[in-house]
Design an enzyme around this catalytic site. Structure first.
Site, mmCIF file in Angstrom:
data_model
loop_
_atom_site.group_PDB
_atom_site.id
_atom_site.type_symbol
_atom_site.label_atom_id
_atom_site.label_comp_id
_atom_site.label_asym_id
_atom_site.label_seq_id
_atom_site.Cartn_x
_atom_site.Cartn_y
_atom_site.Cartn_z
ATOM 1 N N THR A 228 0.593 -1.047 0.247
ATOM 2 C CA THR A 228 -0.238 -0.058 -0.007
ATOM 3 C C THR A 228 0.908 1.323 0.090
ATOM 4 O O THR A 228 1.798 1.262 0.891
ATOM 5 C CB THR A 228 -0.907 0.055 1.233
ATOM 6 O OG1 THR A 228 -1.798 -0.994 1.170
ATOM 7 C CG2 THR A 228 -1.837 1.286 1.227
ATOM 8 N N PHE B 161 1.023 4.950 0.780
ATOM 9 C CA PHE B 161 0.802 6.363 1.545
ATOM 10 C C PHE B 161 1.099 7.743 1.187
ATOM 11 O O PHE B 161 2.319 7.731 0.859
ATOM 12 C CB PHE B 161 1.230 5.970 2.915
ATOM 13 C CG PHE B 161 0.296 4.879 3.728
ATOM 14 C CD1 PHE B 161 -0.764 4.744 4.436
ATOM 15 C CD2 PHE B 161 0.737 3.423 3.363
ATOM 16 C CE1 PHE B 161 -1.408 3.891 4.871
ATOM 17 C CE2 PHE B 161 0.100 2.329 4.131
ATOM 18 C CZ PHE B 161 -0.896 2.540 4.665
#
Length: 384
Positions: free
Chosen positions: A281, A283
């Protein structure tokens, strides 16, 4: 056709092409000189670089005169006009607002921010991202993404850390919508390896339901289906772990990081249950104030486009012309405008470099809605 004959005929055609090209290039250079003269006149008259009516007249004429190759001729002239316009922007030093921003923005991240805010609770993946970027800075938590933006807006938090994209589940559209709504600056980014585990309060009770953030449930869809589990959405993976630890609902397990499971005293039933083993992921860090580090390597911006054929292609071609590599494009509906969209774009580059700054300034002046969202450093490595 024999190879020798093929080579002979091909060589003859190529020779003709070379002769044509030798005539085209001087004409193109001559046209660019005329374009520079136009820029000088526009500067004197205070006229804008883009003249939509004039360009459309040229394209219509070329398309008509091009006959069988009308569409191809129009595409060629579309590129010529775009290059000409870019040159005029450069000579006129347009985009004054953006040029001032580049000159006045802070050029380094603070060593120890006053407050960094994440959505969720301790142990969340956003927490891991914040630690990888800010180290020992004070990190606080809030239940929703919107609250992160509101706290940064009010000045109660200096930075917010938010997920924007997952390698398996795709874009986090809710965060992109908030980025486009608030138009804060993106000042940093980090990638975190996502390793979900199945964690419960009691290892002896069979699991019938898993609870987690919708993105995590999506990332573990195959595992959930294979085991015939029911799903329940929660605000955050670590918050789901905390809920299971505190409430101890029978037959309910959380999908979360191993760190979150251990932090809240859960039993780890199985590790690495995500469908994609290299699940990652990305960010970003948002800030109300601009920070453009000297070594920044990623640019984010958003814009809307006029409703005409080839508008997006024209913009993207200009990035390619400047040697800037696009890494992300996302379209999101403009609130209150049916079937109209803002485009969110990431590409490699540094606003302190002349070519990148000239391109951004030209887009700033030409496009109906344009927001420069930031120039920041994004490390190529992934936090485990």
């Amino acid at each position: 056709m024999e190879q020798a004959e093929y080579e002979r005929k091909l060589s003859a055609v190529r020779q003709e092409i070379n002769e044509i090209d030798s005539q085209l290039l001087p004409l193109f250079l001559k046209r660019m000189k005329c374009s520079e003269q136009v820029a000088a006149l526009k500067l004197e008259a205070g006229a804008p670089v883009l003249n939509v009516k004039r360009e459309q007249e040229i394209l219509d004429k070329v398309r008509q005169q091009g006959g069988e190759y009308g569409s191809e001729a129009a595409m060629l002239y579309h590129s010529i006009l775009s290059v000409s316009r870019a040159r005029q922007h450069k000579l006129l030093s347009g985009g004054e607002e953006l040029r001032i921003l580049e000159q006045t923005a802070v050029r380094s991240m603070p060593e120890r921010p006053e407050k960094v805010l994440c959505q969720g609770v301790e142990g969340a993946y956003s927490h891991q991202a914040a630690l990888s970027i800010f180290g020992e800075a004070p990190i606080a938590f809030t239940p929703t993404w919107k609250q992160v933006f509101e706290e940064v807006k009010s000045g109660k938090a200096q930075f917010g850390v938010l997920p924007v994209e997952n390698s398996a589940a795709g874009s986090v559209t809710g965060v992109y919508d908030l980025i486009l709504k608030y138009r804060f600056f993106i000042v940093g980014a980090a990638a975190v390896r996502v390793k979900h585990c199945l964690a419960a309060a009691n290892a002896e009770v069979p699991v019938k339901t898993v609870i987690s953030h919708p993105q995590a449930l999506s990332q573990c869809a195959e595992y959930i289906e294979e085991h015939g589990l029911q799903t329940m959405e929660f605000s955050n993976t670590a918050a789901a772990a905390k809920y299971v630890a505190e409430e101890q609902p029978a037959g309910v397990a959380a999908l979360c990081s191993k760190e979150a499971a251990l932090q809240y005293g859960l039993c780890v039933l199985e590790e690495n249950v995500q469908d994609e083993k290299d699940n990652t992921t990305r960010f970003v860090v948002i800030s109300r104030e601009p920070i453009f580090p000297e070594e920044a390597n990623k640019i984010s911006l958003c814009f809307s486009l006029p409703h005409k054929a080839g508008a997006l292609h024209t913009v993207l071609a200009r990035f390619a012309m400047c040697g800037l590599n696009m890494t992300k494009i996302e379209s999101r509906p403009i609130p209150g405008k049916a079937f109209e969209y803002d485009f969110y774009l990431d590409f490699t580059g540094n606003i302190h470099e002349e070519g990148a700054l000239d391109l951004l300034c030209s887009l700033h002046d030409e496009l109906p809605r344009f927001s420069f969202l930031g120039n920041y450093s994004e490390n190529g490595g992934v936090t485990a």
